[in-house]
Design a protein around this motif. Structure first.
Motif, PDB file in Angstrom:
ATOM      1  N   ASN A 280       0.878  -1.358  -0.085  1.00 11.13           N
ATOM      2  CA  ASN A 280       0.024  -0.070  -0.114  1.00 11.13           C
ATOM      3  C   ASN A 280       0.775   1.139   0.061  1.00 11.13           C
ATOM      4  OD1 ASN A 280      -2.570  -1.150  -0.134  1.00 11.13           O
ATOM      5  ND2 ASN A 280      -2.654  -1.518   1.991  1.00 11.13           N
ATOM      6  N   LYS A 281       2.046   1.122   0.656  1.00 14.59           N
ATOM      7  CA  LYS A 281       2.914   2.387   0.533  1.00 14.59           C
ATOM      8  C   LYS A 281       3.446   2.717  -0.785  1.00 14.59           C
ATOM      9  CE  LYS A 281       6.066   3.174   3.751  1.00 14.59           C
ATOM     10  NZ  LYS A 281       5.673   4.250   4.404  1.00 14.59           N
ATOM     11  N   ILE A 283       1.852   1.797  -3.860  1.00 19.18           N
ATOM     12  CA  ILE A 283       0.766   2.410  -4.479  1.00 19.18           C
ATOM     13  C   ILE A 283       0.397   3.792  -4.079  1.00 19.18           C
ATOM     14  CG2 ILE A 283      -1.920   2.136  -4.795  1.00 19.18           C
ATOM     15  CD1 ILE A 283      -1.449  -0.918  -4.320  1.00 19.18           C
ATOM     16  N   SER A 284       0.338   4.030  -2.682  1.00 18.03           N
ATOM     17  CA  SER A 284      -0.086   5.566  -2.269  1.00 18.03           C
ATOM     18  C   SER A 284       1.049   6.553  -2.593  1.00 18.03           C
ATOM     19  CB  SER A 284      -0.368   5.672  -0.916  1.00 18.03           C
ATOM     20  OG  SER A 284       0.732   5.077  -0.048  1.00 18.03           O
ATOM     21  N   LYS A 287       1.130   7.067  -7.648  1.00 18.54           N
ATOM     22  CA  LYS A 287       0.129   6.512  -8.177  1.00 18.54           C
ATOM     23  C   LYS A 287       0.136   6.959 -10.030  1.00 18.54           C
ATOM     24  CE  LYS A 287      -3.552   6.826  -4.744  1.00 18.54           C
ATOM     25  NZ  LYS A 287      -4.879   7.397  -4.440  1.00 18.54           N
TER      26      LYS A 287
END
Length: 667
Positions: A280-281, A283-284, A287
């Motif tokens: 998630n780190k 992806i965020s 982007k």
């Protein structure tokens, strides 16, 4: 897909550092650490410089720099500025600027997955570099072609180009250490794609060693080693390298790679919470950068599937597929295959043309060889014919020469006989002259003794005893003189017998230093036995490195004894006038020189007069007073040394002394 992200990052860093090859690039306002963090500010600065710059070449560099800024963010914008740089560089004939702008365009086509256009540009650059001596550009061109083949799925062809790139840069590693490191990394990535993990790890370690040596602290080698250790199942080692890479990271894309790498490791270790956290780190954080998002989507899909959250798993799997298709669609893949096929056809045509050219060369060489062969046959035939004529002429001349030679031999035999008779007569005259003197003394004193005996007989009749005794004493003195001159004649005859002896004995291994010292002591003590008041300082310097030599010890001993006796005689003669401060000295030395032994006998006597020095080796010649020498010692010594294959020479200065030097072969 994950392996593409790492290699794209290598390309981008290469873009930043390779540009420094240009001699004019120092004018660029470049700070590679700001490419992501201060992009907007730097882009505005570069655009202002383009509008204010008066130099077209400087504008080309600014377009190049702008293209760098938009790489990884907006490929279309990056390509637009790269193309502007190419067009302007062509217009002003700025070859270096055109080269770099073409390359940045090539890399952006790779980032878009358009490998076909990338290869087209790189092969075009390759043609331009064919006759160039810029090995640096040639190496990077070969490497970029290799990477394009690698992304297109042809790892073996990629490996061939990367090895060729290494061959170009290897002789100049000290000049461009970063080039060596980048090529090593990309070669390792190619081996990884072929699943040759040990080879890949070896290349990554070499790259890391260079990185450590120059204290660059580049994170890429650490990332790649982390990937290899992950595939080998060494998860703790992989995490350790990812942590090191994180703290060495300068660029955001590098940091994203550490997130994706750790997410992958934690997923394989079954630590799903940590895997989801790092995915998630990634992806965020970025982007708009699809190549870092795709591996994160894949990791989340695997984790949720393992947790039986199939909806979430399917969701992230579909996101990864959609994003991958948007970057690498089938049309682009088809274009790449068509381009590779066309390029292969072009290469085959080039090879066929080269083969035809080689065949023509071979045919010309064969025709040339045939012509030379025929010419050689003609020359040999002509030479053979001339040789036959020459042989006939030579045979005729040979017969004439043989006849002349026969006559010359007959004449030579007569001359030799005449010379022998003349030499014999000269020798006989010399012997007669030398023996005549003592014989005259013997004859004269014999006649005198005869007369004195008659006088003694008369005095006996008279009874004069005193006179008889006087006469008898005189007869006794005369008899001693007769004996002395008889012995002198005997010495001359013996000397002649030694001089005429042909066989000097058998050679045997001998220690020349020991032999020289032994005869020196013998000569000195023999001279002192004749004259008890005689004393002289004896000095020696023997070369201990001289091995034994092959000589006839008795003959060389006779030569040494003669030279020593002459030396002692010379210093004793100089002592007679009692020269003030004079110290009689005889110096003997040996030395090995170029396979020969040099033996020197030196004295500080009166020396030999220059007017007679050329005669001292002649038979019967002597500088001693009459009755004290036969004149055969040095002549005999000369013959003995010559029989040993050596030489003897003399150096002398009047009133300073003389030196006799012998040279004898060691073998």
């Amino acid at each position: 897909m994950k392996r593409f992200v790492s290699v794209f990052f290598v390309l981008f860093i290469t873009c930043c550092l390779r540009a420094q090859e240009s001699p004019n690039y120092h004018s660029l306002p470049i700070d590679t650490s700001l490419f992501f963090l201060q992009k907007g500010k730097l882009v505005d600065s570069v655009k202002k410089r383009i509008s204010s710059s008066k130099e077209d070449s400087d504008k080309v560099w600014q377009y190049y720099l702008l293209s760098q800024q938009y790489t990884f963010n907006s490929a279309d914008t990056a390509l637009m500025y790269a193309q502007k740089g190419v067009d302007l560089a062509k217009e002003i004939h700025f070859e270096t600027g055109e080269y770099y702008c073409s390359q940045i365009a090539s890399w952006n086509y790779i980032f878009n997955g358009n490998y076909t256009t990338c290869l087209s540009i790189e092969f075009n650059l390759s043609k331009q570099l064919e006759n160039s001596d810029n090995y640096y550009r040639q190496a990077w061109n070969l490497q970029d072609i290799g990477l394009a083949y690698l992304f297109g799925g042809d790892a073996r062809t990629a490996l061939n180009y990367l090895h060729r790139a290494w061959g170009k840069i290897q002789p100049h590693l000290n000049a461009f250490p970063f080039a060596e490191e980048v090529i090593l990394i990309n070669t390792g990535r190619t081996y990884e794609s072929l699943n040759k993990l040990d080879s890949a790890l070896c290349y990554f370690k070499k790259s890391y060693a260079i990185d450590t040596q120059v204290n660059r602290q580049w994170s890429s080698p650490l990332l790649f080693m982390g990937q290899i250790y992950t595939k080998q199942g060494h998860y703790e080692m992989a995490l350790n390298f990812y942590r090191k890479a994180y703290y060495s990271a300068v660029y955001l894309v590098d940091i994203l790679e550490t997130y994706n790498g750790r997410a992958d490791v934690f997923e394989k270790m079954g630590q799903f919470d940590s895997a989801v956290f790092y995915a998630n780190k990634s992806i965020s954080a970025r982007k708009d950068f699809p190549f870092s998002i795709i591996p994160a989507y894949n990791t989340l899909s695997i984790v949720y599937k393992a947790q039986h959250a199939f909806d979430s798993a399917f969701k992230y799997q579909q996101l990864a597929i959609d994003l991958k298709d948007s970057v690498l669609n089938q049309e682009k893949s088809k274009q790449l295959q068509n381009f590779l096929f066309n390029e292969q056809q072009r290469q085959q045509e080039i090879e066929q043309a080269q083969e035809q050219y080689k065949n023509k060369i071979k045919m010309y060489l064969m025709l040339s060889a045939l012509g030379l062969f025929l010419l050689l046959i003609f020359i040999l035939w002509r030479n053979s014919r001339n040789r036959k004529k020459a042989n006939i002429l030579l045979q005729q001349q040979k017969e004439k020469v043989e006849t002349t030679l026969s006559e010359l031999k007959s004449t030579q035999a007569q001359l030799i006989q005449s010379e022998k008779m003349a030499s014999l007569g000269e020798l006989t005259a010399g012997i007669a002259h030398e023996i005549q003197n003592p014989l005259n003394f013997v004859n004269n004193f014999s006649e005198v003794n005869k007369e004195m005996i008659d006088e003694a007989t008369e005095e006996i009749d008279k009874g004069n005893i005193t006179e008889i005794k006087n006469i008898l004493n005189e007869i006794k003195d005369n008899s001693e003189k007769i004996n002395h001159h008889g012995k002198r004649a005997d010495a001359i005859v013996k000397g002649m017998l030694q001089h005429s002896r042909k066989d000097t004995g058998i050679k045997e291994p001998t220690d020349i230093n020991k032999l020289a010292d032994e005869y020196l002591r013998l000569s000195y003590h023999g001279y002192r036995a004749k004259d008890k008041n005689f004393n002289a300082d004896i000095k020696t310097d023997f070369d201990e490195s001289i091995d034994i030599i092959n000589i006839v010890p008795q003959d060389i001993g006779r030569v040494l004894l003669n030279l020593y006796n002459n030396a002692f005689y010379a210093v004793a003669e100089k002592m007679n006038p009692k020269v003030e401060g004079y110290e009689p000295t005889v110096f003997v030395s040996t030395k090995g020189i170029n396979g020969r032994v040099e033996l020197s006998v030196k004295d500080n006597g009166n020396g030999i007069p220059q007017k007679v020095i050329d005669k001292i080796f002649q038979p019967f010649f002597t500088t001693k007073p009459t009755g004290q020498g036969t004149g055969l010692g040095l002549s005999l010594s000369y013959d003995i040394i010559k029989a040993h294959g050596g030489e003897i020479k003399v150096e002398s200065k009047e009133n300073e002394g003389a030196e006799f030097i012998l040279h004898l072969p060691i073998l």
